[in-house]
Write a protein that holds these residues in place. Sequence first.
Motif, mmCIF file in Angstrom:
data_model
loop_
_atom_site.group_PDB
_atom_site.id
_atom_site.type_symbol
_atom_site.label_atom_id
_atom_site.label_comp_id
_atom_site.label_asym_id
_atom_site.label_seq_id
_atom_site.Cartn_x
_atom_site.Cartn_y
_atom_site.Cartn_z
ATOM 1 N N UNK A 62 0.836 -1.210 0.000
ATOM 2 C CA UNK A 62 0.000 0.000 0.000
ATOM 3 C C UNK A 62 0.870 1.259 0.000
ATOM 4 N N UNK A 63 0.479 2.196 -0.879
ATOM 5 C CA UNK A 63 1.143 3.503 -0.909
ATOM 6 C C UNK A 63 0.093 4.585 -0.686
ATOM 7 N N UNK A 64 0.325 5.432 0.322
ATOM 8 C CA UNK A 64 -0.618 6.484 0.675
ATOM 9 C C UNK A 64 0.093 7.836 0.600
ATOM 10 N N UNK A 65 -0.523 8.768 -0.150
ATOM 11 C CA UNK A 65 0.058 10.101 -0.329
ATOM 12 C C UNK A 65 -0.960 11.166 0.052
ATOM 13 N N UNK A 66 -0.469 12.270 0.621
ATOM 14 C CA UNK A 66 -1.361 13.366 0.977
ATOM 15 C C UNK A 66 -1.670 13.348 2.454
ATOM 16 N N UNK A 67 -2.788 12.757 2.830
ATOM 17 C CA UNK A 67 -3.218 12.678 4.226
ATOM 18 C C UNK A 67 -2.517 11.494 4.874
ATOM 19 N N UNK A 68 -1.572 11.753 5.796
ATOM 20 C CA UNK A 68 -0.778 10.733 6.470
ATOM 21 C C UNK A 68 -0.064 9.847 5.448
ATOM 22 N N UNK A 88 4.406 -3.987 8.082
ATOM 23 C CA UNK A 88 5.492 -3.029 8.288
ATOM 24 C C UNK A 88 5.129 -1.745 7.558
ATOM 25 N N UNK A 89 5.199 -0.603 8.262
ATOM 26 C CA UNK A 89 4.847 0.681 7.654
ATOM 27 C C UNK A 89 5.953 1.697 7.891
ATOM 28 N N UNK A 90 6.290 2.416 6.800
ATOM 29 C CA UNK A 90 7.203 3.554 6.871
ATOM 30 C C UNK A 90 6.419 4.774 6.427
ATOM 31 N N UNK A 91 6.299 5.769 7.295
ATOM 32 C CA UNK A 91 5.461 6.895 6.921
ATOM 33 C C UNK A 91 5.624 8.098 7.818
ATOM 34 N N UNK A 92 4.867 9.135 7.476
ATOM 35 C CA UNK A 92 4.845 10.396 8.224
ATOM 36 C C UNK A 92 3.413 10.603 8.734
ATOM 37 N N UNK A 93 3.144 10.686 10.035
ATOM 38 C CA UNK A 93 4.138 10.743 11.128
ATOM 39 C C UNK A 93 4.434 9.386 11.754
ATOM 40 N N UNK A 94 3.796 8.298 11.288
ATOM 41 C CA UNK A 94 3.899 7.019 12.001
ATOM 42 C C UNK A 94 4.623 5.971 11.167
ATOM 43 N N UNK A 95 5.648 5.367 11.772
ATOM 44 C CA UNK A 95 6.295 4.176 11.223
ATOM 45 C C UNK A 95 6.237 3.106 12.302
ATOM 46 N N UNK A 96 5.875 1.884 11.911
ATOM 47 C CA UNK A 96 5.701 0.841 12.927
ATOM 48 C C UNK A 96 5.794 -0.544 12.296
ATOM 49 N N UNK A 97 5.899 -1.542 13.185
ATOM 50 C CA UNK A 97 5.807 -2.946 12.813
ATOM 51 C C UNK A 97 4.713 -3.561 13.664
ATOM 52 N N UNK A 98 3.879 -4.403 13.062
ATOM 53 C CA UNK A 98 2.735 -4.964 13.785
ATOM 54 C C UNK A 98 2.586 -6.453 13.476
ATOM 55 N N UNK A 99 2.326 -7.228 14.525
ATOM 56 C CA UNK A 99 2.048 -8.661 14.391
ATOM 57 C C UNK A 99 0.773 -8.947 15.180
ATOM 58 N N UNK A 100 -0.174 -9.631 14.551
ATOM 59 C CA UNK A 100 -1.415 -9.969 15.264
ATOM 60 C C UNK A 100 -1.835 -11.389 14.925
ATOM 61 N N UNK A 101 -2.513 -12.021 15.888
ATOM 62 C CA UNK A 101 -2.995 -13.393 15.703
ATOM 63 C C UNK A 101 -4.385 -13.499 16.305
ATOM 64 N N UNK A 102 -5.247 -14.200 15.602
ATOM 65 C CA UNK A 102 -6.621 -14.412 16.069
ATOM 66 C C UNK A 102 -6.962 -15.891 15.930
ATOM 67 N N UNK A 103 -7.465 -16.478 17.014
ATOM 68 C CA UNK A 103 -7.859 -17.895 16.985
ATOM 69 C C UNK A 103 -9.383 -17.990 16.956
ATOM 70 N N UNK A 104 -9.899 -18.788 16.019
ATOM 71 C CA UNK A 104 -11.344 -18.942 15.854
ATOM 72 C C UNK A 104 -11.761 -20.304 16.403
ATOM 73 N N UNK A 105 -12.591 -20.292 17.431
ATOM 74 C CA UNK A 105 -13.110 -21.536 17.995
ATOM 75 C C UNK A 105 -14.277 -22.027 17.139
ATOM 76 N N UNK A 106 -14.343 -23.323 16.928
ATOM 77 C CA UNK A 106 -15.394 -23.892 16.078
ATOM 78 C C UNK A 106 -16.623 -24.236 16.921
ATOM 79 N N UNK A 107 -17.191 -23.219 17.573
ATOM 80 C CA UNK A 107 -18.401 -23.428 18.363
ATOM 81 C C UNK A 107 -19.539 -22.612 17.757
#
Length: 342
Positions: A62-68, A88-107
């Motif tokens: 993703x490339x975002x220009x203008x607003x953030x 992984x994001x490099x940007x103005x004003x925010x640069x960060x790395x993010x890892x997330x995991x979600x487990x789905x129960x079969x109920x």
Amino acid sequence: QLEFGAGDLQGPLFGLKIFRNLTPRCFITTNCALQFSSRGIRPGLTTVLARNLDKNTMGYLQWRWGIQSAMNTSIVRDTKTSHFTVALQLGIPHSFMMVSYQHKFQDEDQTRVKGSLKAGFFGTIVEYGAERKISRHSILGATISVGVPQGVSLKIKLNRASQTYFFPVHLTDQLLPSAVFYATVGPLVIYFAMHRLIIKPYLRAQKERELEKQRESTASDILQKKQEAEAAVRLMQESVRRIIEAEEARMGLIVVNAWYGKFVNDNSRKNEKVKVIDVTVPLQCLVKDSKLILTESSKAGLPGFYDPCVGEEKSLKVLYQFRGVLHQVMSADNEALRIPKQ
């Protein structure tokens, strides 16, 4: 896709979104926006290139220009039991790395437990939470966010059909163990209390109302099916007599008693009405060469059967004699049945 928005703080907003498939496994979307504010016109452009890496994995650039303005790359893997994202994001004003995991129960409540770690120039945030289906059209979720220097906050979200209600509660600006404890335990205690005292009785009453309406609307149909089943049983009497004589001669399979419908065995449900019908004759009529074989389908469609409790779970209970010994078997409505069992 054309968009237009208006508000008292940001002014009019015009948007244009274009989607195009580049290859069978790759597509691109472009979103152009013009936002009018007191500081003038703020243009924005967002372009996303996505590729299907395998059956369950997507890659995004993703490339975002203008607003953030920012450049972001992410990989998302979604399976039947899990959802994993790394970004992984490099940007103005925010640069960060993010890892997330979600487990789905079969109920049946579609319970999901999730956690994420986000670190960047703004600090570090750890989030964990859960969501659960509380009714046919409603999903309730809670997320605890613990960060430096953001502090501790609780986010409660309710999805009702196509509507979303979001309740953010900022608890403290400092990282206090007591705030983390109360943010975690408090929603759990409130949820289980509401589920037991409010949600569960409401859903039970709603189901009873729906079943009552269904019974009223199908009462005449059930009566007709019952009469047809009784007529079929009368026609089977002679055939069943001959089958029983043949089975007795070879000490084969004899159906002593058989019932079909809703059985109540739990003491907590002893006030519920038992709704079963006698299907001894129809089952004996289906015995061939000392065997009774039923397929994986509802037994209500068998000759001599009918549905005594429309919309409710049903079972088939059979007491039979084979080689002079009594046996008993119970199977669910859509479960295959083969007797005698080994």
